[in-house]
Design an enzyme around this catalytic site. Sequence first.
Site, PDB file in Angstrom:
ATOM      1  N   ASP A  92      15.305  20.011   9.257  1.00 26.93           N
ATOM      2  CA  ASP A  92      15.531  19.851  10.676  1.00 26.93           C
ATOM      3  C   ASP A  92      16.836  20.570  11.021  1.00 26.93           C
ATOM      4  O   ASP A  92      17.666  20.834  10.152  1.00 26.93           O
ATOM      5  CB  ASP A  92      15.580  18.361  11.049  1.00 26.93           C
ATOM      6  CG  ASP A  92      15.299  18.142  12.537  1.00 26.93           C
ATOM      7  OD1 ASP A  92      15.160  16.990  12.951  1.00 26.93           O
ATOM      8  OD2 ASP A  92      15.240  19.153  13.280  1.00 26.93           O
ATOM      9  N   GLY A  94      19.376  19.820  13.211  1.00 31.26           N
ATOM     10  CA  GLY A  94      20.627  19.113  13.470  1.00 31.26           C
ATOM     11  C   GLY A  94      20.753  18.554  14.863  1.00 31.26           C
ATOM     12  O   GLY A  94      21.536  17.632  15.099  1.00 31.26           O
ATOM     13  N   ASP A 266       6.714  13.713   9.728  1.00 32.38           N
ATOM     14  CA  ASP A 266       7.793  13.184   8.881  1.00 32.38           C
ATOM     15  C   ASP A 266       8.250  11.862   9.479  1.00 32.38           C
ATOM     16  O   ASP A 266       8.218  11.701  10.721  1.00 32.38           O
ATOM     17  CB  ASP A 266       8.986  14.154   8.822  1.00 32.38           C
ATOM     18  CG  ASP A 266       9.942  13.917   9.990  1.00 32.38           C
ATOM     19  OD1 ASP A 266       9.682  14.487  11.067  1.00 32.38           O
ATOM     20  OD2 ASP A 266      10.910  13.132   9.836  1.00 32.38           O
ATOM     21  N   CYS A 304      -4.478   0.036  -4.301  1.00 27.90           N
ATOM     22  CA  CYS A 304      -3.454   1.076  -4.450  1.00 27.90           C
ATOM     23  C   CYS A 304      -3.233   1.392  -5.926  1.00 27.90           C
ATOM     24  O   CYS A 304      -3.177   0.500  -6.762  1.00 27.90           O
ATOM     25  CB  CYS A 304      -2.140   0.597  -3.820  1.00 27.90           C
ATOM     26  SG  CYS A 304      -0.809   1.811  -3.923  1.00 27.90           S
ATOM     27  N   CYS A 306      -0.500   2.942  -7.202  1.00 28.16           N
ATOM     28  CA  CYS A 306       0.913   3.279  -7.460  1.00 28.16           C
ATOM     29  C   CYS A 306       1.456   2.414  -8.593  1.00 28.16           C
ATOM     30  O   CYS A 306       0.880   1.385  -8.949  1.00 28.16           O
ATOM     31  CB  CYS A 306       1.733   3.084  -6.190  1.00 28.16           C
ATOM     32  SG  CYS A 306       2.303   1.397  -5.911  1.00 28.16           S
ATOM     33  N   CYS A 309       1.794  -1.337  -7.739  1.00 33.06           N
ATOM     34  CA  CYS A 309       0.538  -2.089  -7.646  1.00 33.06           C
ATOM     35  C   CYS A 309      -0.219  -2.138  -8.963  1.00 33.06           C
ATOM     36  O   CYS A 309      -0.987  -3.081  -9.210  1.00 33.06           O
ATOM     37  CB  CYS A 309      -0.343  -1.476  -6.555  1.00 33.06           C
ATOM     38  SG  CYS A 309       0.386  -1.658  -4.913  1.00 33.06           S
ATOM     39  N   HIS A 335       5.715   2.577  -3.610  1.00 30.55           N
ATOM     40  CA  HIS A 335       4.416   2.134  -3.082  1.00 30.55           C
ATOM     41  C   HIS A 335       4.174   2.716  -1.681  1.00 30.55           C
ATOM     42  O   HIS A 335       3.108   3.256  -1.390  1.00 30.55           O
ATOM     43  CB  HIS A 335       4.336   0.610  -3.012  1.00 30.55           C
ATOM     44  CG  HIS A 335       3.226   0.163  -2.100  1.00 30.55           C
ATOM     45  ND1 HIS A 335       1.900   0.168  -2.484  1.00 30.55           N
ATOM     46  CD2 HIS A 335       3.252  -0.216  -0.795  1.00 30.55           C
ATOM     47  CE1 HIS A 335       1.140  -0.199  -1.460  1.00 30.55           C
ATOM     48  NE2 HIS A 335       1.935  -0.439  -0.416  1.00 30.55           N
TER      49      HIS A 335
END
Length: 370
Positions: A92, A94, A266, A304, A306, A309, A335
């Site tokens: 980005d 600024g 984002d 999930c 991950c 999990c 997660h």
Amino acid sequence: MTGIGFDLLATDGRARRGRVTTAHGTIETPAFMPVGTAATVKAMTTDAVASTGAEILLGNTYHLMLRPTAERVAQLGGLHRFMNWDKPILTDSGGFQVMSLSDLRTMSEEGVTFKSHLDGSRHHLTPERSIQIQHLLDSNITMCLDECTPFPATEAQAESSMRLSMRWARRSKDAFVERPGYGLFGIVQGGIYPDLRAESVAALTDIGFDGYALGGLAVGEGQETMFHVLDFTEPLMVKDRPRYLMGVGRPSDLIGAVRRGVDMFDCVMPTRSGRTGQAFVRCGTINIRNARHAHDERPLDAECGCPACRSYSRGYLHHLFKADEMLGPMLLTWHNLHYYQDVMRTMRQAIEDGNFEEVASAMEARLNEG
Ligand SMILES: CC#C[C@H]1NC(N)=Nc2cc3[nH]c(NC)nc3cc21
Ligand SMILES: [Zn+2]
């Protein structure tokens, strides 16, 4: 290939399935970018971030220009080397962070002067300096410097702010060093006003950018207003370039915005709320600090894959947060980022399969069941 490449692979309604090509690799879209503000996705190694399926990270000009400075990052090999992330990075410019983080800022046609939120030192940011900083960082996708109108803004305020941002977009484009695999995105402004949004889209399209972001949203206007702005702005945008909705959002925001033609996102929500103990799951959210999780042997989300999990109970995660153990924020961040990538993977597949509305509605229904 000069700039970055974009291939529109499939559409389903207004939803789009695409691929962005950069010098550091490709990004399947719709895509979610984890936020790595100070050259780190907080509580995560870059290997852990990559394991979630993320293909691009976001960095911030504002934070890195203050500390450790763009020159230091360049001296240490650029942001990819510095933070050990060899995939694409978007930075980005600024403008938004100056508005949201620093005080005592003064605006002029030239740029913005502000005091660092870290030590009060004075800094000056112009379109040319912002583009130079992002070049020093070796960012694959550079954002134009824009004047970030506070919300809410009158039509007159939004008009003058948008027109300043369009002049800065021209200066940003003139300062940008064209390289194969590196691109510059313009940022559409105009608040909630259709005529101003249309004027901004036309101005940026006329200048010509590698992609087009939608600014001025996720600033407190609410989901309904955000979707309304998308409904009248998206149809005006070129179809052969990525669309990036800045700062968005919760899972329901992502689903509704993909439905309306957005390709890139984002947001700090999965990382910031993960650190506070809030988990995003398929049926809504879980605040793991709540006592009702203390004895619960189930994972956060049974569907999930991950590390949290696969290997830990809610009761254990609850304990980690009550004990203020750093593994707690690490696992919940991991997660949340993994779940966000699952949401994007599911939507990409649904657009390819031509059943986006059925899949998106089912996800939304589960999120609402709570
Ligand atoms: C006005 C304007 C504008 C946009 N301009 C730039 N450079 N970055 C942004 C970052 C954002 N984050 C959120 N919400 C968390 N909304 C954002 C909007 C912008
Ligand atoms: Zn999980």
